[in-house]
Design a protein around this motif. Structure first.
Motif, PDB file in Angstrom:
ATOM      1  N   THR A  22       0.836  -1.200   0.000  1.00 33.19           N
ATOM      2  CA  THR A  22       0.000   0.000   0.000  1.00 33.19           C
ATOM      3  C   THR A  22       0.873   1.254   0.000  1.00 33.19           C
ATOM      4  N   HIS A  23       1.914   1.231   0.807  1.00 38.09           N
ATOM      5  CA  HIS A  23       2.819   2.379   0.909  1.00 38.09           C
ATOM      6  C   HIS A  23       3.562   2.625  -0.406  1.00 38.09           C
ATOM      7  N   ILE A  24       4.121   1.557  -0.980  1.00 39.10           N
ATOM      8  CA  ILE A  24       4.862   1.681  -2.240  1.00 39.10           C
ATOM      9  C   ILE A  24       3.964   2.224  -3.345  1.00 39.10           C
ATOM     10  N   GLU A  25       2.755   1.675  -3.446  1.00 42.10           N
ATOM     11  CA  GLU A  25       1.847   2.130  -4.498  1.00 42.10           C
ATOM     12  C   GLU A  25       1.477   3.600  -4.325  1.00 42.10           C
ATOM     13  N   ALA A  26       1.301   4.041  -3.082  1.00 43.10           N
ATOM     14  CA  ALA A  26       0.973   5.448  -2.828  1.00 43.10           C
ATOM     15  C   ALA A  26       2.154   6.348  -3.177  1.00 43.10           C
ATOM     16  N   VAL A  27       3.349   5.952  -2.785  1.00 42.02           N
ATOM     17  CA  VAL A  27       4.537   6.769  -3.058  1.00 42.02           C
ATOM     18  C   VAL A  27       4.802   6.859  -4.561  1.00 42.02           C
ATOM     19  N   LEU A  28       4.591   5.749  -5.281  1.00 44.41           N
ATOM     20  CA  LEU A  28       4.917   5.720  -6.712  1.00 44.41           C
ATOM     21  C   LEU A  28       3.761   6.144  -7.617  1.00 44.41           C
ATOM     22  N   GLU A  29       2.635   6.528  -7.031  1.00 51.35           N
ATOM     23  CA  GLU A  29       1.495   6.928  -7.858  1.00 51.35           C
ATOM     24  C   GLU A  29       1.903   8.066  -8.796  1.00 51.35           C
ATOM     25  N   GLY A  30       1.629   7.888 -10.079  1.00 55.76           N
ATOM     26  CA  GLY A  30       1.944   8.895 -11.083  1.00 55.76           C
ATOM     27  C   GLY A  30       3.371   8.830 -11.604  1.00 55.76           C
ATOM     28  N   ILE A  31       4.179   7.932 -11.070  1.00 51.58           N
ATOM     29  CA  ILE A  31       5.571   7.788 -11.504  1.00 51.58           C
ATOM     30  C   ILE A  31       5.633   6.748 -12.619  1.00 51.58           C
ATOM     31  N   ASN A  32       6.385   7.057 -13.661  1.00 50.01           N
ATOM     32  CA  ASN A  32       6.561   6.133 -14.781  1.00 50.01           C
ATOM     33  C   ASN A  32       8.049   6.049 -15.124  1.00 50.01           C
ATOM     34  N   ASP A  33       8.863   5.954 -14.113  1.00 45.69           N
ATOM     35  CA  ASP A  33      10.308   5.932 -14.283  1.00 45.69           C
ATOM     36  C   ASP A  33      10.849   4.721 -13.533  1.00 45.69           C
ATOM     37  N   ASP A  34      11.376   3.767 -14.277  1.00 47.38           N
ATOM     38  CA  ASP A  34      11.843   2.518 -13.668  1.00 47.38           C
ATOM     39  C   ASP A  34      12.957   2.739 -12.648  1.00 47.38           C
ATOM     40  N   VAL A  35      13.901   3.606 -12.950  1.00 41.94           N
ATOM     41  CA  VAL A  35      15.025   3.819 -12.035  1.00 41.94           C
ATOM     42  C   VAL A  35      14.541   4.471 -10.742  1.00 41.94           C
ATOM     43  N   PHE A 124       9.812  -7.883 -14.571  1.00 37.89           N
ATOM     44  CA  PHE A 124       9.388  -7.845 -15.971  1.00 37.89           C
ATOM     45  C   PHE A 124       8.668  -6.544 -16.289  1.00 37.89           C
ATOM     46  N   GLY A 125       8.871  -6.056 -17.499  1.00 38.27           N
ATOM     47  CA  GLY A 125       8.188  -4.865 -17.970  1.00 38.27           C
ATOM     48  C   GLY A 125       6.822  -5.208 -18.547  1.00 38.27           C
ATOM     49  N   PRO A 126       6.117  -4.206 -19.089  1.00 44.77           N
ATOM     50  CA  PRO A 126       4.756  -4.403 -19.603  1.00 44.77           C
ATOM     51  C   PRO A 126       4.653  -5.435 -20.725  1.00 44.77           C
ATOM     52  N   ASN A 127       5.719  -5.642 -21.472  1.00 41.15           N
ATOM     53  CA  ASN A 127       5.699  -6.612 -22.577  1.00 41.15           C
ATOM     54  C   ASN A 127       6.374  -7.927 -22.202  1.00 41.15           C
ATOM     55  N   ARG A 150       6.114 -14.878  -2.891  1.00 38.80           N
ATOM     56  CA  ARG A 150       4.825 -14.412  -3.415  1.00 38.80           C
ATOM     57  C   ARG A 150       4.672 -12.899  -3.268  1.00 38.80           C
ATOM     58  N   ALA A 151       4.992 -12.389  -2.089  1.00 36.50           N
ATOM     59  CA  ALA A 151       4.802 -10.955  -1.828  1.00 36.50           C
ATOM     60  C   ALA A 151       5.737 -10.099  -2.675  1.00 36.50           C
ATOM     61  N   LEU A 152       7.001 -10.520  -2.776  1.00 31.42           N
ATOM     62  CA  LEU A 152       7.955  -9.734  -3.566  1.00 31.42           C
ATOM     63  C   LEU A 152       7.639  -9.808  -5.061  1.00 31.42           C
ATOM     64  N   GLU A 153       7.180 -10.958  -5.538  1.00 32.00           N
ATOM     65  CA  GLU A 153       6.750 -11.045  -6.944  1.00 32.00           C
ATOM     66  C   GLU A 153       5.585 -10.103  -7.198  1.00 32.00           C
ATOM     67  N   GLU A 154       4.673 -10.024  -6.236  1.00 28.29           N
ATOM     68  CA  GLU A 154       3.543  -9.104  -6.383  1.00 28.29           C
ATOM     69  C   GLU A 154       4.018  -7.652  -6.393  1.00 28.29           C
ATOM     70  N   LEU A 155       4.945  -7.309  -5.502  1.00 25.18           N
ATOM     71  CA  LEU A 155       5.493  -5.944  -5.498  1.00 25.18           C
ATOM     72  C   LEU A 155       6.183  -5.618  -6.822  1.00 25.18           C
ATOM     73  N   MET A 156       6.947  -6.576  -7.362  1.00 29.90           N
ATOM     74  CA  MET A 156       7.659  -6.329  -8.629  1.00 29.90           C
ATOM     75  C   MET A 156       6.705  -6.255  -9.808  1.00 29.90           C
ATOM     76  N   GLY A 157       5.473  -6.703  -9.622  1.00 25.29           N
ATOM     77  CA  GLY A 157       4.454  -6.568 -10.659  1.00 25.29           C
ATOM     78  C   GLY A 157       4.175  -5.116 -11.010  1.00 25.29           C
ATOM     79  N   TRP A 158       4.564  -4.187 -10.141  1.00 22.47           N
ATOM     80  CA  TRP A 158       4.391  -2.757 -10.439  1.00 22.47           C
ATOM     81  C   TRP A 158       5.002  -2.426 -11.796  1.00 22.47           C
ATOM     82  N   PHE A 159       6.148  -3.000 -12.107  1.00 22.65           N
ATOM     83  CA  PHE A 159       6.856  -2.667 -13.343  1.00 22.65           C
ATOM     84  C   PHE A 159       6.108  -3.144 -14.584  1.00 22.65           C
ATOM     85  N   SER A 160       5.403  -4.254 -14.494  1.00 22.50           N
ATOM     86  CA  SER A 160       4.649  -4.742 -15.644  1.00 22.50           C
ATOM     87  C   SER A 160       3.303  -4.024 -15.783  1.00 22.50           C
TER      88      SER A 160
END
Length: 163
Positions: A22-35, A124-127, A150-160
Motif C-alpha cells: 500500500t505504501h509503495i503504491e501510494a509513493v509511486l502513484e503517477g511515476i513512470n520511471d523505472d530507475v 518484468f516490464g509491460p511486454n 509471493r509478496a515480492l513477486e507481487e510488489l515487482m508486478g508494479w513494473f509490468s
C-alpha cells in the motif's frame, strides 16, 4: 506519505507486506520511471525489514549481462553474467530463486561475506521483457520463504503494470 519510511520488523509477514505494498503504491502513484521506482522500492523494502542488502541488477545486455542499479547496503558487485550466481540464475531462468544457505549454492558470487541467505526476483516490464532482478541478502540463514517469494513477486508486478 513520501517522507515516511516504514519499519516493519516484528510485524507478521503477511501484514508487513500488505502495508508495504500500500505504501509503495501510494509513493509511486503517477511515476513512470523505472530507475526512480527501483530506488524507492530498494529504500522502502530495505528499511522495512532491515535486510543486509536490497537492490536491483538491471539488464544491460539482454540474455547476457546484469549491472548494479539502485540499492541499499554495502558495495554491490558491479556486473553479473546471466547464469552466474543467484542473480544470474534468476535472470537466465526468468523465475524467483530462494536460497536458504548461499554457501551451499553452486557458483554463489560473494559480494558481501556476511550474506547467509538470499532471494532474487525477476522484474518484468509491460511486454514481459526482463528489466532487472531484485536481489535481497540477509545475514541470517533461511530468512526467505514462499511467503516472501509471493509478496515480492507481487510488489515487482508494479513494473509490468506501469503505463
Amino acid at each position: 506519505m513520501a517522507e515516511v519510511t516504514l519499519d516493519l520488523r516484528g510485524t507478521p509477514k503477511a501484514e508487513a507486506y500488505a502495508e508495504l505494498k500500500t505504501h509503495i503504491e501510494a509513493v509511486l502513484e503517477g511515476i513512470n520511471d523505472d530507475v526512480a521506482a527501483m530506488a524507492t522500492m530498494s529504500c522502502l523494502i530495505h528499511n522495512a525489514f532491515g535486510h543486509l542488502w536490497t537492490g536491483f541488477y538491471r539488464v544491460v545486455e539482454p540474455g547476457k549481462l546484469l549491472r548494479v542499479g539502485p540499492y541499499q547496503g554495502t558495495l554491490g558487485c558491479l556486473e553479473i553474467r546471466f547464469g552466474k550466481g543467484v542473480c544470474g540464475t534468476s535472470a537466465a531462468k526468468g523465475e524467483t530463486v530462494v536460497v536458504a544457505d548461499v554457501h551451499a549454492f553452486p557458483g554463489h558470487i560473494t559480494c558481501d561475506g556476511r550474506s547467509a541467505s538470499e532471494i532474487v526476483v525477476p522484474v518484468f516490464g509491460p511486454n514481459r521483457e526482463l528489466l532487472a532482478v531484485l536481489d535481497i541478502d540477509s545475514e541470517h540463514k533461511a530468512t526467505f520463504d514462499d511467503e516472501d517469494r509471493r509478496a515480492l513477486e507481487e510488489l515487482m508486478g508494479w513494473f509490468s503494470r506501469r503505463k
